[in-house]
Design a protein around this motif. Structure first.
Motif, mmCIF file in Angstrom:
data_model
loop_
_atom_site.group_PDB
_atom_site.id
_atom_site.type_symbol
_atom_site.label_atom_id
_atom_site.label_comp_id
_atom_site.label_asym_id
_atom_site.label_seq_id
_atom_site.Cartn_x
_atom_site.Cartn_y
_atom_site.Cartn_z
ATOM 1 N N GLY A 242 -5.835 5.534 5.124
ATOM 2 C CA GLY A 242 -4.737 6.221 4.481
ATOM 3 C C GLY A 242 -4.197 7.302 5.396
ATOM 4 N N TRP B 189 -1.564 4.596 -0.255
ATOM 5 C CA TRP B 189 -2.161 4.921 1.046
ATOM 6 C C TRP B 189 -1.228 5.778 1.897
ATOM 7 C CZ3 TRP B 189 -6.512 1.920 3.511
ATOM 8 C CH2 TRP B 189 -7.271 1.253 2.553
ATOM 9 N N HIS C 6 0.812 -1.213 0.000
ATOM 10 C CA HIS C 6 0.000 0.000 0.000
ATOM 11 C C HIS C 6 0.848 1.268 0.000
ATOM 12 C CE1 HIS C 6 -2.807 -3.131 1.228
ATOM 13 N NE2 HIS C 6 -3.790 -2.329 0.861
ATOM 14 N N HIS D 3 -4.820 -4.268 4.538
ATOM 15 C CA HIS D 3 -4.212 -2.985 4.920
ATOM 16 C C HIS D 3 -4.248 -2.729 6.424
ATOM 17 C CE1 HIS D 3 -8.528 -1.908 4.567
ATOM 18 N NE2 HIS D 3 -8.265 -1.005 5.500
#
Length: 370
Positions: free
Chosen positions: A55, A12, A8, A135
């Motif tokens: 994020g 992110w 990510h 994530h």
């Protein structure tokens, strides 16, 4: 075995190490060294935190409040518990990797502890693809690397990591896993990091719950902020709050104004945060049933709350109650540092919803002293 790549990074959060390091330092520096109602941070023995995993544009600043509250002075191993967003899992699963990569450097996994947990027969093995897709674990890795780099001489001395992916567990399963993790939680050298966002509100999340009665003490104990800015410490424990009869808003409904939608979201989140601060696993699961609040890390939180209840019961069976102990416990409660009780220090939302077509995600950070 394989190294889990930082899949990510670059989307992110920054995949450029120096930039990411500077961002993390900035967010940590923005957290005051003394928090009103809590005192100096990190409090001694603050070995458990709850922090968000969105994020970094959204979760980076609020997560810093949890990580700056973390006491790593005795840390020898770190447990990271996160919810499974993409892979259906009824229990828990462990990584098969030996390292987790971050743009700052690799974090080594605790092969010994992972092997011990596998021997219980209660943990599945994560496929590499499942590991890299999730994530909720990855978004904590840069923060873990950063705070460890401030507490230890070099990466070779960092405590190893035990990531645990937690599925759609029932309360009974959470107590089972809590029993398995309780001995590790009791160890003063163990750190527990719980990955969770709070309310996901909006039609796109299929959750438009509205609480028409505002909680009278909401503004006193959990200041809400939007778009990742503002100030506020979190929910206190023991607050007697009044609930309204909640219902789901429909797309065609006119925007309510008393309270506004974002105020209702804050009330629902506060009900959940207050349930967590009681230390009662059942109180938390009950309020989730009542409100349907979309706390995505509810199962990791539930597992750790169950483990804390087990430790509290064991300590209660062993300890004799005396006046001095009661006075110390009351003093701890007054300072928001009661043993094994979470203290929320930050609450934010990605935006303030005004109409039914709006959406937001809530982020809360907390610590517990053990």
């Amino acid at each position: 075995m394989a190294t889990r790549e930082a899949t990510h990074a670059g989307s992110w959060y920054s995949d450029h190490g120096p930039t990411l390091s500077a961002q993390l330092d900035q967010w940590l520096d923005q957290v005051p060294d003394i928090i009103e109602g809590v005192g100096s941070i990190p409090p001694a023995g603050a070995r458990i935190i709850i922090a968000p995993h969105a994020g970094y544009a959204y979760s980076g600043p609020p997560a810093a409040w949890a990580y700056k509250s973390l006491d790593l002075s005795k840390a020898k191993r770190i447990f990271l518990l996160g919810p499974s967003h993409h892979f259906y899992l009824s229990g828990c699963a462990l990584s098969q990797c030996t390292n987790y990569a971050t743009p700052l450097g690799n974090l080594k996994l605790d092969k010994t502890t992972i092997a011990e947990l596998h021997k219980t027969g209660k943990f599945d093995k994560m496929a590499l693809g499942t590991d890299e897709e999730e994530h909720s674990l990855e978004m904590h890795l840069p923060y873990i690397w950063k705070v460890l780099s401030k507490a230890f001489p070099n990466p070779s001395t960092f405590p190893p990591l035990t990531p645990i992916l937690i599925g759609s567990t029932k309360p009974t399963s959470e107590r089972t896993y809590g029993t398995l993790l309780a001995p590790y939680l009791r160890d003063p050298s163990s750190i527990f990091i719980i990955s969770s966002d709070f309310c996901h509100w909006g039609l796109r999340f299929s959750y438009t719950y509205y609480l028409p009665s505002l909680l009278p003490s909401q503004s006193q104990s959990s200041t809400t902020t939007s778009s990742g800015s503002g100030s506020g410490s979190g929910s206190g424990s023991g607050t007697n709050l009044t609930r309204g009869a909640g219902y789901s808003l429909k797309a065609k409904d006119k925007p309510p104004s008393s309270p506004r939608i974002h105020e209702s979201i804050g009330s629902v989140d506060k009900l959940c945060m207050d349930a967590i601060t009681t230390g009662s696993h059942m109180a938390f699961t009950d309020i989730l049933k009542e409100t349907g609040n979309t706390v995505c890390g509810r199962h990791p939180i539930g597992v750790v709350m169950a483990a804390l209840e087990i430790l509290e019961k064991e300590d209660g069976d062993d300890d004799e109650v005396n006046t001095e102990d009661v006075e110390k416990e009351m003093e701890g409660l007054r300072k928001g540092k009661e043993k094994g009780r979470f203290r929320f220090v930050r609450y934010e939302r990605s935006s303030d919803c005004m109409k039914v077509g709006d959406s937001s995600v809530s982020y809360a950070s907390a610590f517990a002293v053990l």
